[in-house]
Design a protein around this motif. Structure first.
Motif, PDB file in Angstrom:
ATOM      1  N   GLU A   1      47.858  32.898  47.969  1.00  0.00           N
ATOM      2  CA  GLU A   1      47.609  34.174  47.273  1.00  0.00           C
ATOM      3  C   GLU A   1      48.883  34.586  46.514  1.00  0.00           C
ATOM      4  O   GLU A   1      48.824  34.993  45.352  1.00  0.00           O
ATOM      5  CB  GLU A   1      47.211  35.232  48.293  1.00  0.00           C
TER       6      GLU A   1
ATOM      7  N   ARG B   1      42.067  34.934  49.913  1.00  0.00           N
ATOM      8  CA  ARG B   1      41.661  36.077  49.080  1.00  0.00           C
ATOM      9  C   ARG B   1      42.826  36.506  48.184  1.00  0.00           C
ATOM     10  O   ARG B   1      43.989  36.349  48.554  1.00  0.00           O
ATOM     11  CB  ARG B   1      41.286  37.256  49.985  1.00  0.00           C
ATOM     12  N   MET B   2      42.438  37.083  47.045  1.00  0.00           N
ATOM     13  CA  MET B   2      43.460  37.676  46.191  1.00  0.00           C
ATOM     14  C   MET B   2      43.676  39.120  46.644  1.00  0.00           C
ATOM     15  O   MET B   2      42.919  39.615  47.476  1.00  0.00           O
ATOM     16  CB  MET B   2      43.005  37.647  44.709  1.00  0.00           C
ATOM     17  N   ALA B   3      44.705  39.704  46.079  1.00  0.00           N
ATOM     18  CA  ALA B   3      45.047  41.075  46.489  1.00  0.00           C
ATOM     19  C   ALA B   3      43.885  42.035  46.284  1.00  0.00           C
ATOM     20  O   ALA B   3      43.684  42.981  47.048  1.00  0.00           O
ATOM     21  CB  ALA B   3      46.274  41.553  45.709  1.00  0.00           C
ATOM     22  N   ASN B   4      43.047  41.757  45.276  1.00  0.00           N
ATOM     23  CA  ASN B   4      41.911  42.672  45.030  1.00  0.00           C
ATOM     24  C   ASN B   4      40.741  42.410  45.987  1.00  0.00           C
ATOM     25  O   ASN B   4      39.706  43.025  45.918  1.00  0.00           O
ATOM     26  CB  ASN B   4      41.453  42.556  43.572  1.00  0.00           C
ATOM     27  N   GLY B   5      40.907  41.419  46.838  1.00  0.00           N
ATOM     28  CA  GLY B   5      39.878  41.204  47.865  1.00  0.00           C
ATOM     29  C   GLY B   5      38.894  40.102  47.511  1.00  0.00           C
ATOM     30  O   GLY B   5      38.059  39.732  48.329  1.00  0.00           O
ATOM     31  N   THR B   6      39.005  39.529  46.314  1.00  0.00           N
ATOM     32  CA  THR B   6      38.041  38.468  45.967  1.00  0.00           C
ATOM     33  C   THR B   6      38.469  37.141  46.604  1.00  0.00           C
ATOM     34  O   THR B   6      39.642  36.780  46.586  1.00  0.00           O
ATOM     35  CB  THR B   6      37.936  38.280  44.435  1.00  0.00           C
TER      36      THR B   6
END
Ligand SMILES: Nc1ncnc2c1ncn2[C@@H]1O[C@H](COP(=O)(O)OP(=O)(O)OP(=O)(O)O)[C@@H](O)[C@H]1O
Ligand SMILES: [Mg+2]
Length: 571
Positions: free
Chosen positions: A79, A163-168
């Motif tokens: 990430e 996951r990425m920081a935005n949650g995806t």
């Protein structure tokens, strides 16, 4: 013989009863104690096994958690690199943690973006696999995977979402670990030589190696065995594939369908219990042997008591028979003697008168007349004896000093005895109490016995006369013992019978002992004979002889002193 047999049977029965009475509770007690002890040992062993399984499952849980943490860290670095694989981190992780077969990162479409370890990782169609789907949806996954190295081997597969920081979710980070790495952290120390720790999945497949027969990792447990695996044979026991009884404890590992199993062969587990059982059995056998010995001794004592009681009874019966015989003989002889007495007296008188007349007129007939006179006198003596035998009144209770009567009798016999080479030994108890009995009669009794003894010692010998007082029985005992020929055993029972004699005809009437017996019984006493006689089997110089034992009722102390006082007064 029959009585001996039944006493023997009684003895055996007594021993059996004693053994049964004491052994049954003993055996029951031993069984109860053994069971309790065995139960305790069983519980102890089981709780030990349980604690080992619990410790191991904690260690396995910890191991799995650590792997998850490793993957989470990997996911975090991916990430941080904006969704790109940090290959250095991946390599370092693979190198540092030697347990990993593969570590990889796959994107959302199921393409492997980076990986460590040799060989291909997966066939195509990753996206359809459960572990990938779960992680792609954001759920960490942990499960088993058929090993590519051998179709019967299984690996541990772990996957976490990246996951990425935005949650995806942009992909899945995964790792594959050989189950044997888990096996190596499990410890079966403390559960003996046959102790084992392994992991089984819900289908009965061994995920880790077992120690037995080069391990059974990847093998599926025999279906019929596994069907009963969770159905216990006994508490925590089952029969394994070798047909051996095994004690086992299992624990379901958290968040999985795996069972951590700890087991040990029942023979080893219950070795102590078996030792305990042997010890108890030995102890019980020893106690039973001891009881048998005690039973034998007690029964011997009881049988001995019964035997002597039986013998006493037999003697009493003999006495009663003797008494009956004497009573009927008494009646008969009294009549005969009475009838014979008068004609014999007249015959004697006329013979003596005839002898006087013949002295001067017919001297040649004198010798024959003397013979007739002698025969008539002998006849009279027999009649007199017969009358004595049947007489009832002479035994009126009078008191007699036995020592004195015997002393006088032996004094008179002294000369006759020394002529025949017979030595007389007197052993008189000094303070012998008076006895109930007429002195003249006792004199006659003793004389009959002494005369028989002298007759029996034709070649000389010893005549021992002993008197003693048995205070506890209120009895005075007189023993007249000779070293004569003895009486054969088969004749011993007849010597008190009237007219029983072994002497040549004309010498003995066979009434001496019968009269003595009758007199002594009338005085309330008893008379017995014991004898040793030379037999075919006896040694050449084995001593022979006869002992007559006369028991007379002794006066008690009070009567004794009154009698003595009276005697002093009359002097
Ligand atoms: N001390 C003894 N030793 C060996 N035999 C004995 C003794 N006393 C008695 N007997 C045996 O017992 C028999 C019976 O004895 P008992 O005194 O009644 O009659 P007897 O002596 O034969 O005749 P009697 O006494 O009338 O002269 C004897 O003939 C003898 O066989
Ligand atoms: Mg005699």
């Amino acid at each position: 013989m029959q009585q001996k047999m039944s006493l023997e049977k009684l003895r055996v029965n007594l021993i059996i009863i004693l053994i049964l009475i004491s052994s049954v509770p003993l055996v029951l007690f031993a069984i109860v104690v053994y069971r309790k002890e065995a139960d305790l040992v069983r519980k102890k062993v089981l709780s030990h096994l349980k604690s080992i399984v619990a410790q191991n499952s904690l260690m396995v849980d910890e191991f799995r958690l650590e792997r998850m943490r490793d993957l989470s860290l990997l996911a975090a670095t991916i990430e941080a690199h904006g969704g790109e694989c940090d290959r250095i981190h991946l390599k370092l992780m693979h190198k540092d943690r030697t347990i990993y077969k593969h570590i990889f990162f796959a994107d959302k479409e199921g393409r492997i973006r980076c990986k460590t370890g040799k060989g291909h990782l997966f066939e195509r169609g990753l996206v359809n696999q459960a572990w990938f789907k779960a992680a792609a949806k954001g759920k960490p996954f942990m499960g088993e995977l058929t090993s590519r190295e051998g179709k019967d081997r299984y690996d541990l597969l772990l996957s976490v979402p990246v996951r990425m920081a935005n949650g995806t979710t942009i992909g899945v980070a995964g790792a594959i670990v050989d189950f044997d790495n888990i096996a190596s952290i499990m410890k079966n120390t403390g559960i003996g030589q046959t102790g084992e720790i392994y992991i089984l999945n819900k289908d009965g497949v061994f995920l880790t190696s077992t120690q037995v027969e080069e391990g059974r990792s990847g093998e599926r447990m025999e279906p019929e065995l596994f069907a009963g695996y969770f159905k216990e044979v006994g508490p925590n026991e089952y029969i394994d594939y070798r047909g051996k009884k095994v004690v086992r404890v299992f624990k379901k590992l958290s968040d999985s369908n795996w069972y951590l199993v700890g087991e040990q062969d029942a023979t080893e587990v219950f070795k102590d219990v078996a030792n305990l059982r042997n010890l108890f059995a030995g102890f019980v056998v020893l106690l039973i042997a001891l009881i048998t010995l005690i039973g034998y001794l007690i029964s011997r004592k009881i049988v001995h008591l019964l035997k002597s009681a039986y013998e006493q009874k037999k003697e009493l019966e003999i006495q009663v028979i003797q008494k009956d015989k004497l009573a009927s003989m008494g009646l008969l002889t009294a009549g005969i003697a009475h009838e014979l007495n008068t004609p014999l007296a007249s015959a004697l008188l006329y013979t003596q008168m005839l002898k006087e007349d013949a002295r001067s007129t017919w001297p040649v007939a004198l010798e024959k007349l003397s013979s007739i006179e002698g025969e008539i006198k002998r006849g009279s003596k027999i009649v007199k004896n017969l009358l004595d035998f049947s007489r009832q009144s002479q035994t009126d209770t009078v008191t007699t000093d036995v020592n004195e009567v015997l002393g006088k009798l032996l004094d008179i016999s002294e000369q006759l005895c020394s002529d025949r080479g017979i030595e007389i030994k007197r052993t008189f108890e000094k303070k012998l109490p008076l006895v109930k009995g007429n002195a003249n009669i006792l004199h006659q009794v003793f004389m009959n016995i002494v005369a028989n003894a002298v007759d029996a010692m034709e070649k000389g010998g010893t005549l021992s006369v002993l008197t003693r007082h048995i205070a506890s029985l209120h009895k005075t005992v007189i023993e007249i013992q000779d070293t004569g020929t003895g009486i054969p055993e088969e004749l011993l029972g007849d010597v008190f019978d009237p007219f029983f004699t072994t002497k040549p005809s004309g010498e003995g009437t066979g009434l001496g002992l019968a009269i003595s017996y009758s007199m002594v019984r009338k005085m309330g006493g008893n008379i017995r004979a014991t004898s040793t006689c030379a037999t075919e089997n006896s040694y050449p110089y084995q001593p022979t002889g006869t002992t007559f034992t006369i028991e007379l009722p002794a006066l008690d102390d009070d009567t004794q002193s009154t009698v003595k006082e009276r005697m002093v007064k009359t002097q």
